[in-house]
Design an enzyme around this catalytic site. Structure first.
Site, mmCIF file in Angstrom:
data_model
loop_
_atom_site.group_PDB
_atom_site.id
_atom_site.type_symbol
_atom_site.label_atom_id
_atom_site.label_comp_id
_atom_site.label_asym_id
_atom_site.label_seq_id
_atom_site.Cartn_x
_atom_site.Cartn_y
_atom_site.Cartn_z
ATOM 1 N N SER A 102 43.437 36.516 36.375
ATOM 2 C CA SER A 102 42.158 35.919 36.748
ATOM 3 C C SER A 102 41.604 35.113 35.568
ATOM 4 O O SER A 102 42.292 34.244 35.039
ATOM 5 C CB SER A 102 41.186 37.011 37.206
ATOM 6 O OG SER A 102 40.059 36.471 37.847
ATOM 7 N N ASP A 265 45.610 37.697 48.110
ATOM 8 C CA ASP A 265 44.509 37.148 47.311
ATOM 9 C C ASP A 265 43.910 35.934 48.016
ATOM 10 O O ASP A 265 44.560 34.905 48.177
ATOM 11 C CB ASP A 265 45.046 36.747 45.935
ATOM 12 C CG ASP A 265 43.951 36.403 44.932
ATOM 13 O OD1 ASP A 265 42.806 36.154 45.343
ATOM 14 O OD2 ASP A 265 44.258 36.369 43.724
ATOM 15 N N HIS A 295 42.564 39.983 45.533
ATOM 16 C CA HIS A 295 42.628 39.535 44.147
ATOM 17 C C HIS A 295 42.720 40.703 43.166
ATOM 18 O O HIS A 295 43.432 40.617 42.149
ATOM 19 C CB HIS A 295 41.389 38.689 43.844
ATOM 20 C CG HIS A 295 41.358 38.107 42.467
ATOM 21 N ND1 HIS A 295 42.309 37.218 42.017
ATOM 22 C CD2 HIS A 295 40.490 38.287 41.437
ATOM 23 C CE1 HIS A 295 42.030 36.863 40.772
ATOM 24 N NE2 HIS A 295 40.944 37.500 40.394
#
Length: 314
Positions: A102, A265, A295
């Site tokens: 991320s 995700d 995610h």
């Protein structure tokens, strides 16, 4: 090892003072684990702009006041420049592996592009080459929630009685929905009420209680000013900026590289990781982490992440 938006340097270890939960990748780090601390020196720096150690909006300026609204706009590239300075202080000329998911993946990618000579191997998880319009849109709504809180006070609330806790809580609720998948929420909560509460008479559904819980947790441990600063840095992420575009920038990577996406995700979809895998020399194919969790799968599916780590560093 580079943490995500609301993470910090507590990547491994038990609950303790200042750490209400165990490390965010605790199952990955330690003797005999994928990141074997009998073999490797593991560093997880607190990001510039955060509120867990490195300088951020809640930090004191030289004149004794909080930075607040005066804290400068920073990019992922700025944050990596600071991390490179930390590496110099530690005497680390070249990292055996730079890993992140991320927001942490954004910085890991910046490491490999800006400092290819200092990055031996690279593992990118659930991260893009640049923030997309939809990702910027989701983040912008969260920023509006914080800035619309009357206690925001244009960012200069740190030495007052109250901060923008309601706004930060709303931002977290919205963000958390994007971190998980619709099928997982359906299976976990469905339309069930929370305990004896009646949603038709002021009560909550279970999924509402779940979001309330995560909002309250974040408000207790995180600064709204840092949330704004780091979110804006994520929106600024563009590996091709001032480098001739994404393709040209990715060709600067010399590290042995694996790129992985989470199949469920919906925030950073695997198509974005496919672009990275196709553009980075030697990255071969996109690896897929199978997970119902969306995610957050890059944090939860530690066995699959561990296999990727071992593929890179043995």
């Amino acid at each position: 090892m580079l943490h995500a938006l609301t993470g910090d340097s507590h990547a491994a270890g038990p609950v303790g003072p200042g750490h209400p939960t165990s490390g965010w990748w605790d199952a990955l780090i330690g003797p005999g684990r994928a990141l074997d601390t009998d073999r490797w020196f593991v560093v997880a720096p607190n990001v510039l702009g955060g509120c867990q150690g490195s300088t951020g909006p809640s930090s004191l300026r030289p004149d004794g006041r909080r930075w607040g609204a005066a804290f400068p706009f920073v990019t992922q590239r700025d944050q990596v420049a600071v991390e490179a300075g930390l590496s110099d202080e530690l005497g680390v000329e070249r990292w055996a592996l730079v890993i992140g998911g991320s927001m942490g993946g954004m910085r890991a990618l910046e490491w490999a592009v800006t400092y290819p000579e200092r990055t031996d191997a690279l593992l990118l998880l659930a991260t893009p080459a640049s923030a997309s319009a939809e990702q910027i849109a989701w983040t912008t709504i969260q920023l509006h929630a914080i800035r619309s809180d009357p206690h925001w006070q244009d960012g200069d609330y740190h030495d007052t009685d109250r901060g923008p806790h309601a706004g930060l809580g709303l931002a977290r609720r919205l963000a958390h929905v994007t971190y998980r998948s619709e099928p997982e929420l359906a299976v976990r909560f469905g339309r069930a009420p929370q305990g004896a509460e009646d949603p038709w008479n002021g009560g909550r559904y279970q999924v509402e209680s779940y979001l309330d819980h995560h909002a309250a947790k974040l408000v207790r441990r995180f600064d709204a000013g840092s949330y704004v600063t780091l979110s804006e840095a994520m929106n600024s992420h563009d590996i091709g900026r001032d480098r001739g575009g994404t393709r040209t920038a990715l060709r600067r990577v010399t590290a042995r590289t694996l790129v992985a996406g989470v199949d469920s995700d919906r925030l950073y979809p695997p198509s974005q990781q496919a672009e990275l895998a196709a553009g980075i020399p030697g990255a071969d194919r996109l690896r897929v982490i199978e997970s119902p969790y969306g995610h957050d799968g890059f944090l939860i599916e530690t066995e699959q992440v561990a296999a990727l780590v071992r593929e890179l560093v043995g």
